[in-house]
Design a protein around this motif. Structure first.
Motif, PDB file in Angstrom:
ATOM      1  N   ILE A   1      27.195  37.853  33.638  1.00  0.00           N
ATOM      2  CA  ILE A   1      25.930  37.665  34.333  1.00  0.00           C
ATOM      3  C   ILE A   1      25.444  36.236  34.126  1.00  0.00           C
ATOM      4  O   ILE A   1      25.759  35.595  33.124  1.00  0.00           O
ATOM      5  N   THR A   2      24.708  35.746  35.091  1.00  0.00           N
ATOM      6  CA  THR A   2      24.140  34.408  35.019  1.00  0.00           C
ATOM      7  C   THR A   2      22.683  34.516  34.582  1.00  0.00           C
ATOM      8  O   THR A   2      21.883  35.211  35.223  1.00  0.00           O
ATOM      9  N   ALA A   3      22.360  33.857  33.469  1.00  0.00           N
ATOM     10  CA  ALA A   3      21.001  33.911  32.932  1.00  0.00           C
ATOM     11  C   ALA A   3      20.782  32.720  32.023  1.00  0.00           C
ATOM     12  O   ALA A   3      21.702  32.272  31.341  1.00  0.00           O
ATOM     13  N   PRO A   4      19.560  32.198  31.971  1.00  0.00           N
ATOM     14  CA  PRO A   4      19.285  31.025  31.131  1.00  0.00           C
ATOM     15  C   PRO A   4      19.123  31.353  29.653  1.00  0.00           C
ATOM     16  O   PRO A   4      19.262  30.479  28.800  1.00  0.00           O
ATOM     17  N   ALA A   5      18.815  32.617  29.327  1.00  0.00           N
ATOM     18  CA  ALA A   5      18.568  33.006  27.933  1.00  0.00           C
ATOM     19  C   ALA A   5      19.547  34.113  27.540  1.00  0.00           C
ATOM     20  O   ALA A   5      19.334  35.282  27.888  1.00  0.00           O
ATOM     21  N   PRO A   6      20.613  33.797  26.808  1.00  0.00           N
ATOM     22  CA  PRO A   6      21.633  34.796  26.474  1.00  0.00           C
ATOM     23  C   PRO A   6      21.085  36.013  25.721  1.00  0.00           C
ATOM     24  O   PRO A   6      21.464  37.152  26.023  1.00  0.00           O
ATOM     25  N   ALA A   7      20.214  35.797  24.749  1.00  0.00           N
ATOM     26  CA  ALA A   7      19.707  36.925  23.958  1.00  0.00           C
ATOM     27  C   ALA A   7      18.951  37.909  24.832  1.00  0.00           C
ATOM     28  O   ALA A   7      19.150  39.129  24.736  1.00  0.00           O
ATOM     29  N   GLU A   8      18.086  37.395  25.692  1.00  0.00           N
ATOM     30  CA  GLU A   8      17.332  38.281  26.583  1.00  0.00           C
ATOM     31  C   GLU A   8      18.261  39.035  27.518  1.00  0.00           C
ATOM     32  O   GLU A   8      18.052  40.227  27.797  1.00  0.00           O
ATOM     33  N   ALA A   9      19.289  38.368  27.993  1.00  0.00           N
ATOM     34  CA  ALA A   9      20.236  39.018  28.892  1.00  0.00           C
ATOM     35  C   ALA A   9      20.986  40.138  28.186  1.00  0.00           C
ATOM     36  O   ALA A   9      21.179  41.235  28.731  1.00  0.00           O
ATOM     37  N   ILE A  10      21.421  39.881  26.960  1.00  0.00           N
ATOM     38  CA  ILE A  10      22.132  40.910  26.195  1.00  0.00           C
ATOM     39  C   ILE A  10      21.231  42.116  25.960  1.00  0.00           C
ATOM     40  O   ILE A  10      21.650  43.271  26.122  1.00  0.00           O
ATOM     41  N   LEU A  11      19.988  41.862  25.584  1.00  0.00           N
ATOM     42  CA  LEU A  11      19.054  42.954  25.319  1.00  0.00           C
ATOM     43  C   LEU A  11      18.773  43.777  26.573  1.00  0.00           C
ATOM     44  O   LEU A  11      18.609  45.005  26.509  1.00  0.00           O
ATOM     45  N   GLN A  12      18.737  43.139  27.726  1.00  0.00           N
ATOM     46  CA  GLN A  12      18.505  43.860  28.976  1.00  0.00           C
ATOM     47  C   GLN A  12      19.698  44.727  29.358  1.00  0.00           C
ATOM     48  O   GLN A  12      19.543  45.833  29.875  1.00  0.00           O
ATOM     49  N   VAL A  13      20.913  44.229  29.095  1.00  0.00           N
ATOM     50  CA  VAL A  13      22.116  44.989  29.429  1.00  0.00           C
ATOM     51  C   VAL A  13      22.331  46.143  28.457  1.00  0.00           C
ATOM     52  O   VAL A  13      22.745  47.237  28.858  1.00  0.00           O
TER      53      VAL A  13
END
Length: 273
Positions: A216-228
């Motif tokens: 996934i493309t996202a500027p904040a890796p931690a937030e992206a991981i938590l959302q997934v």
């Protein structure tokens, strides 16, 4: 020698959740449990394990450990350490060589990350070792199977721990999804590269189920991981933590720290070498 899991307990709710979770892990692994309670008897102790420290005397601690051990369905030994938790755990690790250190994550959601000093984060800084952090509000303790393995797109090695973690994933019959969060690369390119990196480590060699990929493309890796990593989709998040993730002054701003502090599912942190 049978593998072991080192469980840190202070007899509060988060530790009880972690013990339940570890007990369910021990079955598939054929592992024994090492139950460690650390007496926080230093007047300079700066740590916050659960938000309130156990002040039980020696006799009460011995009785509590004996009661817990007697009710477990897997082999267990109990020990009492002293002083700072991270150092007591490092001592136990040097003697028992567990597959994982398991501990509960207390409720710190109302506290700013910069003010949180949990045992898990202190241990990563003091003596990095494979560590499983179980949220205090885990709704279930069944062994994890749906595993989200988050990687940063750079090659890594787990050194001496690679074989034990490969055995863990195989014993759990894990269904692994490799996640790479990227800001620039196309999804197809990113997913393929991330999968190749993981395959080189051998972690997925013994898995029965095919490894899936997600980019996934996202500027904040931690937030992206938590959302997934939602409980409806995954049972466990695995992070590869590099030394820069837990040695810097801004540790609380690292991806590792943010996911450990806020994940809704257990987090397995694997320090890279």
């Amino acid at each position: 020698m049978a593998p072991s899991l080192l469980i840190l307990t202070d007899f509060f709710l988060a530790a009880t959740r972690a013990l339940d979770y570890a007990t369910n892990l021990a079955g598939p692994l054929g592992a024994r449990l090492v139950l460690l309670h650390v007496r926080r008897d230093s007047v300079l102790d700066p740590e916050m394990f659960t938000g309130s420290l156990s002040n039980l005397n020696k006799e009460a601690i011995a009785l509590a450990l004996s009661s817990i051990a007697g009710n477990l369905s897997v082999p267990v030994v109990a020990e009492v350490g002293h002083g700072r938790v991270a150092y007591a755990v490092a001592d136990a690790v040097s003697r028992h060589h567990p597959t994982l250190v398991v501990l509960g994550r207390p409720d710190t959601e109302a506290t700013p990350d910069e003010l949180v000093s949990t045992t898990a984060l202190d241990m990563l800084r003091t003596a990095p070792y494979p560590m499983l952090v179980v949220p205090h509000n885990m709704p279930t303790t069944r062994p994890p199977r749906r595993v989200l393995l988050a990687v940063d797109g750079e090659p890594f090695s787990l050194g001496q721990h690679a074989g034990a973690i490969r055995h863990l994933l195989a014993a759990l019959h894990a269904e692994v999804t490799v996640l790479h969060v990227t800001e620039t690369a196309t999804a197809a390119e990113s997913a393929a590269a991330a999968l190749e990196i993981v395959q080189r480590t051998g972690l997925t060699t013994d898995l029965v189920s095919p490894v899936r990929t997600l980019s996934i493309t996202a500027p904040a890796p931690a937030e992206a991981i938590l959302q997934v990593a939602r409980p409806a989709d995954y049972d466990l998040v695995v992070l590869i933590a590099r030394p820069r993730s837990f040695l810097g002054e801004l540790f609380h701003h690292s991806v590792t720290a943010q996911v450990v502090l806020h994940s809704a599912v257990p987090v397995l942190v694997l320090p890279a070498v």
